[in-house]
Motif scaffolding. Structure first.
Motif, mmCIF file in Angstrom:
data_model
loop_
_atom_site.group_PDB
_atom_site.id
_atom_site.type_symbol
_atom_site.label_atom_id
_atom_site.label_comp_id
_atom_site.label_asym_id
_atom_site.label_seq_id
_atom_site.Cartn_x
_atom_site.Cartn_y
_atom_site.Cartn_z
ATOM 1 N N ILE A 93 13.149 -1.504 13.495
ATOM 2 C CA ILE A 93 13.100 -0.695 12.092
ATOM 3 C C ILE A 93 13.819 0.544 12.085
ATOM 4 O O ILE A 93 14.734 0.828 11.384
ATOM 5 N N ASP A 94 13.301 1.481 13.064
ATOM 6 C CA ASP A 94 13.660 2.449 13.490
ATOM 7 C C ASP A 94 15.319 2.918 13.534
ATOM 8 O O ASP A 94 15.881 3.777 13.275
ATOM 9 N N ARG A 95 15.835 1.622 14.229
ATOM 10 C CA ARG A 95 17.193 1.887 14.771
ATOM 11 C C ARG A 95 18.171 1.519 13.545
ATOM 12 O O ARG A 95 19.334 2.003 13.188
ATOM 13 N N LYS A 96 17.263 0.901 12.580
ATOM 14 C CA LYS A 96 18.285 0.458 11.382
ATOM 15 C C LYS A 96 18.203 1.796 10.426
ATOM 16 O O LYS A 96 18.762 1.686 9.227
ATOM 17 N N ASP A 97 17.453 3.052 10.834
ATOM 18 C CA ASP A 97 17.288 4.028 9.906
ATOM 19 C C ASP A 97 16.266 3.736 8.667
ATOM 20 O O ASP A 97 16.649 4.200 7.669
ATOM 21 N N TRP A 98 15.434 2.776 8.722
ATOM 22 C CA TRP A 98 14.527 2.302 7.753
ATOM 23 C C TRP A 98 13.241 2.881 8.174
ATOM 24 O O TRP A 98 12.150 2.383 7.387
ATOM 25 N N GLY A 99 12.968 3.569 9.095
ATOM 26 C CA GLY A 99 11.725 3.967 9.586
ATOM 27 C C GLY A 99 10.918 5.415 8.973
ATOM 28 O O GLY A 99 10.323 5.840 9.654
ATOM 29 N N ARG A 100 11.728 5.825 8.020
ATOM 30 C CA ARG A 100 11.067 6.979 7.311
ATOM 31 C C ARG A 100 10.984 6.530 5.864
ATOM 32 O O ARG A 100 11.423 5.543 5.541
ATOM 33 N N GLY A 101 10.549 7.550 5.118
ATOM 34 C CA GLY A 101 10.280 7.417 3.699
ATOM 35 C C GLY A 101 9.122 6.600 3.475
ATOM 36 O O GLY A 101 8.054 6.457 4.104
ATOM 37 N N ASN A 102 9.040 5.934 2.063
ATOM 38 C CA ASN A 102 7.916 5.125 1.825
ATOM 39 C C ASN A 102 8.156 3.811 2.144
ATOM 40 O O ASN A 102 9.164 3.297 1.560
ATOM 41 N N ILE A 103 7.109 3.251 2.628
ATOM 42 C CA ILE A 103 7.241 1.870 3.169
ATOM 43 C C ILE A 103 6.052 1.017 2.718
ATOM 44 O O ILE A 103 4.813 1.519 2.780
ATOM 45 N N GLY A 104 6.273 0.124 1.797
ATOM 46 C CA GLY A 104 5.103 -0.874 1.314
ATOM 47 C C GLY A 104 4.819 -1.930 2.262
ATOM 48 O O GLY A 104 5.873 -2.704 2.951
ATOM 49 N N ILE A 105 3.678 -2.386 2.339
ATOM 50 C CA ILE A 105 3.073 -3.488 3.417
ATOM 51 C C ILE A 105 2.193 -4.237 2.767
ATOM 52 O O ILE A 105 0.988 -3.847 1.911
ATOM 53 N N GLU A 106 2.083 -5.444 2.816
ATOM 54 C CA GLU A 106 1.081 -6.169 2.371
ATOM 55 C C GLU A 106 0.017 -6.116 3.383
ATOM 56 O O GLU A 106 -0.148 -6.864 4.409
ATOM 57 N N LEU A 107 -1.116 -5.412 3.241
ATOM 58 C CA LEU A 107 -2.004 -5.088 4.108
ATOM 59 C C LEU A 107 -3.117 -6.309 4.210
ATOM 60 O O LEU A 107 -4.027 -6.507 4.991
ATOM 61 N N GLU A 108 -3.166 -7.292 3.088
ATOM 62 C CA GLU A 108 -4.437 -8.205 3.074
ATOM 63 C C GLU A 108 -3.595 -9.499 3.504
ATOM 64 O O GLU A 108 -4.633 -10.496 3.428
ATOM 65 N N ALA A 109 -2.516 -9.582 4.006
ATOM 66 C CA ALA A 109 -1.950 -10.730 4.637
ATOM 67 C C ALA A 109 -3.122 -11.402 5.529
ATOM 68 O O ALA A 109 -3.488 -10.607 6.582
ATOM 69 N N TYR A 110 -3.123 -12.851 5.680
ATOM 70 C CA TYR A 110 -4.024 -13.475 6.421
ATOM 71 C C TYR A 110 -3.895 -13.319 8.044
ATOM 72 O O TYR A 110 -4.778 -12.776 8.855
ATOM 73 N N TYR A 111 -2.577 -13.405 8.334
ATOM 74 C CA TYR A 111 -2.145 -13.218 9.893
ATOM 75 C C TYR A 111 -1.549 -11.852 10.291
ATOM 76 O O TYR A 111 -1.133 -11.478 11.155
#
Length: 169
Positions: A110-128
């Motif tokens: 992710i960092d190499r794609k330059d996507w590793g900064r800013g606001n990242i949304g993530i599904e924190l309740e996903a089962y796995y």
């Protein structure tokens, strides 16, 4: 390639709705961990959720990226609608190891794609999606601010398109 249940335009339409909600929430990247939501976005169909896997949806790019175990990426190439370069497998030497974790590799990607900064949304309740996976991912992306995007895709998914209604019939 296995025939998709929907035309790629249906998946692009879904992405448009997801990106509109991402923009409303000021998210630069969405990390989708829920298996059903991954399928909804990409068409990916596999039983590989026993190791970390996710779909990355950048706000600005055309196609999402599925990332999972290298041996499972072959299934992604057969079932997902995206270009082959958007189905990415992490190395097998990161599976079931105490000295490294798949999220270490994913965070670096992710960092190499330059996507590793800013606001990242993530599904924190996903089962796995385990606490260890989250800790390793966030440690690997120290320039990001993480936001819980749990149920975001689920609510978008609940409104059915004409193509989905036809498929259900």
């Amino acid at each position: 390639m296995i025939p998709l249940p929907f035309h790629p335009d249906e998946y692009r339409s879904r992405l448009s709705a997801i990106r509109a909600e991402m923009a409303r929430r000021n998210l630069d990247l969405l990390i989708v961990n829920d298996v059903a939501n991954q399928h909804y976005i990409t068409g990916y169909d596999g039983w590989s959720f026993y190791t970390p896997q996710m779909v990355l949806v950048p706000l600005a790019d055309e196609e999402p990226v599925w990332i999972g175990r290298a041996m499972d990426a072959a299934g992604g190439l057969l079932t997902a609608w995206m270009k082959p370069e958007n189905v990415v497998g992490f190395p097998e030497d990161h599976v079931q190891r105490t000295d490294r974790h798949p999220m270490d590799w994913i965070a670096a990607w992710i960092d190499r794609k330059d996507w590793g900064r800013g606001n990242i949304g993530i599904e924190l309740e996903a089962y796995y999606y385990s606490p260890k996976a989250h800790a390793r991912l966030t440690a690997g992306l120290p320039n990001a601010v993480f936001h819980d995007a749990d149920l975001m895709v689920n609510w978008i998914r609940s409104v059915k398109s004409e193509a989905e209604i036809g498929y259900l019939r």
